[in-house]
Design a protein around this motif. Structure first.
Motif, PDB file in Angstrom:
ATOM      1  N   TYR A  44       0.771  -1.145   0.103  1.00  0.00           N
ATOM      2  CA  TYR A  44       0.067  -0.152   0.157  1.00  0.00           C
ATOM      3  C   TYR A  44       0.915   1.177   0.205  1.00  0.00           C
ATOM      4  O   TYR A  44       0.657   2.326  -0.736  1.00  0.00           O
ATOM      5  CB  TYR A  44      -1.032  -0.093   1.396  1.00  0.00           C
ATOM      6  CG  TYR A  44      -1.493   1.438   1.461  1.00  0.00           C
ATOM      7  CD1 TYR A  44      -2.642   1.779   1.070  1.00  0.00           C
ATOM      8  CD2 TYR A  44      -1.009   2.347   2.399  1.00  0.00           C
ATOM      9  CE1 TYR A  44      -3.162   3.240   0.955  1.00  0.00           C
ATOM     10  CE2 TYR A  44      -1.542   3.351   2.894  1.00  0.00           C
ATOM     11  CZ  TYR A  44      -2.460   3.635   2.065  1.00  0.00           C
ATOM     12  OH  TYR A  44      -3.039   5.042   2.458  1.00  0.00           O
ATOM     13  N   GLN A  48       1.542   4.635  -2.869  1.00  0.00           N
ATOM     14  CA  GLN A  48       1.429   6.111  -2.559  1.00  0.00           C
ATOM     15  C   GLN A  48       2.717   6.726  -3.486  1.00  0.00           C
ATOM     16  O   GLN A  48       2.692   7.937  -3.612  1.00  0.00           O
ATOM     17  CB  GLN A  48       1.546   6.375  -1.164  1.00  0.00           C
ATOM     18  CG  GLN A  48       0.350   5.658  -0.487  1.00  0.00           C
ATOM     19  CD  GLN A  48      -0.787   5.831  -0.727  1.00  0.00           C
ATOM     20  OE1 GLN A  48      -1.419   6.923  -0.822  1.00  0.00           O
ATOM     21  NE2 GLN A  48      -1.513   4.857  -1.134  1.00  0.00           N
ATOM     22  N   PRO A 185      -0.653   8.487  10.038  1.00  0.00           N
ATOM     23  CA  PRO A 185      -1.200   7.616   9.066  1.00  0.00           C
ATOM     24  C   PRO A 185       0.095   6.631   8.113  1.00  0.00           C
ATOM     25  O   PRO A 185       0.967   6.909   7.923  1.00  0.00           O
ATOM     26  CB  PRO A 185      -1.629   8.543   7.803  1.00  0.00           C
ATOM     27  CG  PRO A 185      -1.832   9.641   8.667  1.00  0.00           C
ATOM     28  CD  PRO A 185      -0.818   9.602   9.769  1.00  0.00           C
ATOM     29  N   ASP A 325      -8.525   8.283  11.254  1.00  0.00           N
ATOM     30  CA  ASP A 325      -9.331   8.401   9.943  1.00  0.00           C
ATOM     31  C   ASP A 325      -8.765   7.836   8.850  1.00  0.00           C
ATOM     32  O   ASP A 325      -9.388   6.956   8.253  1.00  0.00           O
ATOM     33  CB  ASP A 325      -9.113  10.222   9.830  1.00  0.00           C
ATOM     34  CG  ASP A 325     -10.182  10.728  10.447  1.00  0.00           C
ATOM     35  OD1 ASP A 325     -11.076  10.209  11.140  1.00  0.00           O
ATOM     36  OD2 ASP A 325     -10.019  11.937  10.382  1.00  0.00           O
ATOM     37  N   TRP A 326      -7.234   7.762   8.943  1.00  0.00           N
ATOM     38  CA  TRP A 326      -6.425   6.769   8.075  1.00  0.00           C
ATOM     39  C   TRP A 326      -6.824   5.453   8.050  1.00  0.00           C
ATOM     40  O   TRP A 326      -7.039   4.548   7.231  1.00  0.00           O
ATOM     41  CB  TRP A 326      -5.173   7.192   7.862  1.00  0.00           C
ATOM     42  CG  TRP A 326      -4.450   6.208   7.406  1.00  0.00           C
ATOM     43  CD1 TRP A 326      -4.050   6.274   5.712  1.00  0.00           C
ATOM     44  CD2 TRP A 326      -3.795   4.839   7.519  1.00  0.00           C
ATOM     45  NE1 TRP A 326      -3.603   5.156   5.279  1.00  0.00           N
ATOM     46  CE2 TRP A 326      -3.278   4.140   6.417  1.00  0.00           C
ATOM     47  CE3 TRP A 326      -3.732   4.218   8.744  1.00  0.00           C
ATOM     48  CZ2 TRP A 326      -2.588   2.689   6.548  1.00  0.00           C
ATOM     49  CZ3 TRP A 326      -3.151   2.868   8.922  1.00  0.00           C
ATOM     50  CH2 TRP A 326      -2.694   2.453   7.508  1.00  0.00           C
ATOM     51  N   TYR A 327      -6.636   4.966   9.388  1.00  0.00           N
ATOM     52  CA  TYR A 327      -7.038   3.673   9.955  1.00  0.00           C
ATOM     53  C   TYR A 327      -8.274   2.994   9.298  1.00  0.00           C
ATOM     54  O   TYR A 327      -8.300   2.007   8.627  1.00  0.00           O
ATOM     55  CB  TYR A 327      -6.696   3.249  11.060  1.00  0.00           C
ATOM     56  CG  TYR A 327      -6.949   1.861  11.742  1.00  0.00           C
ATOM     57  CD1 TYR A 327      -5.973   0.975  11.884  1.00  0.00           C
ATOM     58  CD2 TYR A 327      -8.029   1.409  12.260  1.00  0.00           C
ATOM     59  CE1 TYR A 327      -6.294  -0.185  12.164  1.00  0.00           C
ATOM     60  CE2 TYR A 327      -8.451   0.078  12.389  1.00  0.00           C
ATOM     61  CZ  TYR A 327      -7.516  -0.742  12.300  1.00  0.00           C
ATOM     62  OH  TYR A 327      -7.801  -2.147  12.952  1.00  0.00           O
ATOM     63  N   ARG A 328      -9.394   3.848   9.400  1.00  0.00           N
ATOM     64  CA  ARG A 328     -10.767   3.323   9.145  1.00  0.00           C
ATOM     65  C   ARG A 328     -10.830   3.348   7.834  1.00  0.00           C
ATOM     66  O   ARG A 328     -11.380   2.346   6.984  1.00  0.00           O
ATOM     67  CB  ARG A 328     -11.496   4.368   9.566  1.00  0.00           C
ATOM     68  CG  ARG A 328     -11.953   4.434  11.104  1.00  0.00           C
ATOM     69  CD  ARG A 328     -13.072   5.538  11.498  1.00  0.00           C
ATOM     70  NE  ARG A 328     -13.346   5.712  12.925  1.00  0.00           N
ATOM     71  CZ  ARG A 328     -14.119   4.984  13.546  1.00  0.00           C
ATOM     72  NH1 ARG A 328     -14.860   4.069  13.042  1.00  0.00           N
ATOM     73  NH2 ARG A 328     -14.301   5.355  14.912  1.00  0.00           N
ATOM     74  N   SER A 329     -10.380   4.074   6.906  1.00  0.00           N
ATOM     75  CA  SER A 329     -10.185   4.271   5.549  1.00  0.00           C
ATOM     76  C   SER A 329      -9.524   2.915   4.949  1.00  0.00           C
ATOM     77  O   SER A 329      -9.830   2.308   3.948  1.00  0.00           O
ATOM     78  CB  SER A 329      -9.835   5.421   5.129  1.00  0.00           C
ATOM     79  OG  SER A 329      -8.505   5.536   5.002  1.00  0.00           O
ATOM     80  N   TYR A 330      -8.211   2.710   5.417  1.00  0.00           N
ATOM     81  CA  TYR A 330      -7.403   1.631   4.971  1.00  0.00           C
ATOM     82  C   TYR A 330      -7.864   0.156   5.226  1.00  0.00           C
ATOM     83  O   TYR A 330      -8.052  -0.598   4.402  1.00  0.00           O
ATOM     84  CB  TYR A 330      -6.020   1.671   5.801  1.00  0.00           C
ATOM     85  CG  TYR A 330      -5.173   0.492   5.508  1.00  0.00           C
ATOM     86  CD1 TYR A 330      -4.306   0.548   4.296  1.00  0.00           C
ATOM     87  CD2 TYR A 330      -4.936  -0.332   6.269  1.00  0.00           C
ATOM     88  CE1 TYR A 330      -3.568  -0.601   3.821  1.00  0.00           C
ATOM     89  CE2 TYR A 330      -3.992  -1.534   6.177  1.00  0.00           C
ATOM     90  CZ  TYR A 330      -3.334  -1.642   4.826  1.00  0.00           C
ATOM     91  OH  TYR A 330      -2.369  -2.571   4.578  1.00  0.00           O
TER      92      TYR A 330
END
Length: 331
Positions: A44, A48, A185, A325-330
């Motif tokens: 992942y 990026q 993140p 926030d990043w963890y939820r989306s990942y």
């Protein structure tokens, strides 16, 4: 300029490579993509970096002496940011030889590459763990660091000594950065921010070591990257006036700096920040101190401020909010 960034699929490595690319530099990213933790996270991170035209990825192990030597000779890097290492204090108790191969042999292949190819500046990752059970607060680079309490810390101190010998013998400018508990993140899944967030969101208990009586100088990834980018442009010079016998400098072109937030946070406050970001209270299991851990870390960053105007700014609540926030989306 042309950079080699080792550990480019790692947490700090990816963010550092991305910043350099955004600044217009050419970056060759090196990583062996080992399975110390889920390789999908490393993949992942590489996605990026993939959109940048000036980025190329090389999969290679640092202990591959011939491969690393050939890479340096072919690419002729101007600067090297060496962030690859076998990470983790507790894992070093279980698999010590992994630290010898990556952190000692690997550091040596990088030093040799810099030596034979006239690299302008080597910036490498050391660690706050070198301070061990240092009772003096805050931790200063002028403090003695001869009593590490984990093999991981011992390898990082060894990296500093190895770098000094090459700076002295061959005039290679080297800068070691002692990182203090980096989070944010795309962070590592074996560290507290991830472990606590995952458990809280799943409704599982979290393990709170030393009964929560710990303090860490948690430092947000953007602040860390800003420090790395600034210091790579401050190429150390030989210092003939090193009369104070400061272990963080030398007559050779060699320097050591702390890079942290300069604001240690008690574990309880850190957990509250995660609970707030998750909007959910944690169930806690209080446990004794773990072997190899230290009670407190606290970075004296005055020297880095003086030479690079380094001023970390991210508050723990905002930083953990960004991570969750990043963890939820990942996930």
């Amino acid at each position: 300029m042309k950079f080699l960034v080792t550990g480019a699929a790692g947490f700090i490595g990816m963010h550092t490579a991305k910043r350099l690319l955004e600044d217009g530099h050419e970056v060759v990213g090196l990583d062996n993509l080992n399975d110390y933790y889920d390789v999908r996270l490393k993949d992942y991170r590489l996605t990026q970096l993939a959109p940048y035209d000036k980025f190329r990825f090389v999969k290679m192990d640092l202990a591959d002496r011939d491969g690393i030597a050939a890479l340096f000779k072919q690419e002729q890097f101007q600067r090297v940011i060496h962030l690859a290492a076998q990470a983790g204090v507790r894992y070093s108790l279980e698999n010590p030889m992994a630290y010898v191969d990556s952190n000692l042999v690997g550091h040596m292949t990088i030093l040799e590459g810099c030596r034979h190819n006239k690299v302008e500046h080597l910036v490498y990752a050391s660690s706050s763990s070198v301070y061990g059970m240092n009772p003096k607060i805050p931790f200063s680079t002028s403090d003695g660091v001869d009593h590490p309490v984990s093999l991981y810390a011992a390898t990082k101190k060894s990296n500093e000594l190895m770098a000094h010998s090459y700076s002295h013998l061959y005039g290679i400018p080297t800068t070691g950065l002692r990182f203090f508990t980096v989070y944010g993140p795309a962070g590592r899944p074996d560290m507290a921010p991830w472990l606590f967030t995952e458990a809280i969101l799943k409704g599982e208990p979290i393990k709170v070591f030393n009964n929560g009586k710990m303090q860490r100088d948690f430092t947000y990834i953007d602040d860390i990257v800003e420090g790395i980018v600034r210091i790579q442009d401050v190429v150390p010079q030989a210092d003939d006036g090193n009369s104070k016998n400061d272990p963080a400098s030398s007559n050779a072109p060699y320097r050591i700096y702390n890079i942290g937030n300069n604001q240690p946070i008690e574990l309880a406050a850190f957990i509250r920040a995660i609970e707030s970001a998750c909007n959910k209270e944690a169930e806690k299991i209080y446990l004794p101190m773990q072997a190899g851990d230290v009670v407190q870390t606290y970075a004296d960053i005055d020297d880095l401020y003086k030479v690079a105007n380094y001023k970390p700014s991210k508050k723990i609540g905002d930083g953990m909010g960004a991570f969750v926030d990043w963890y939820r989306s990942y996930i």
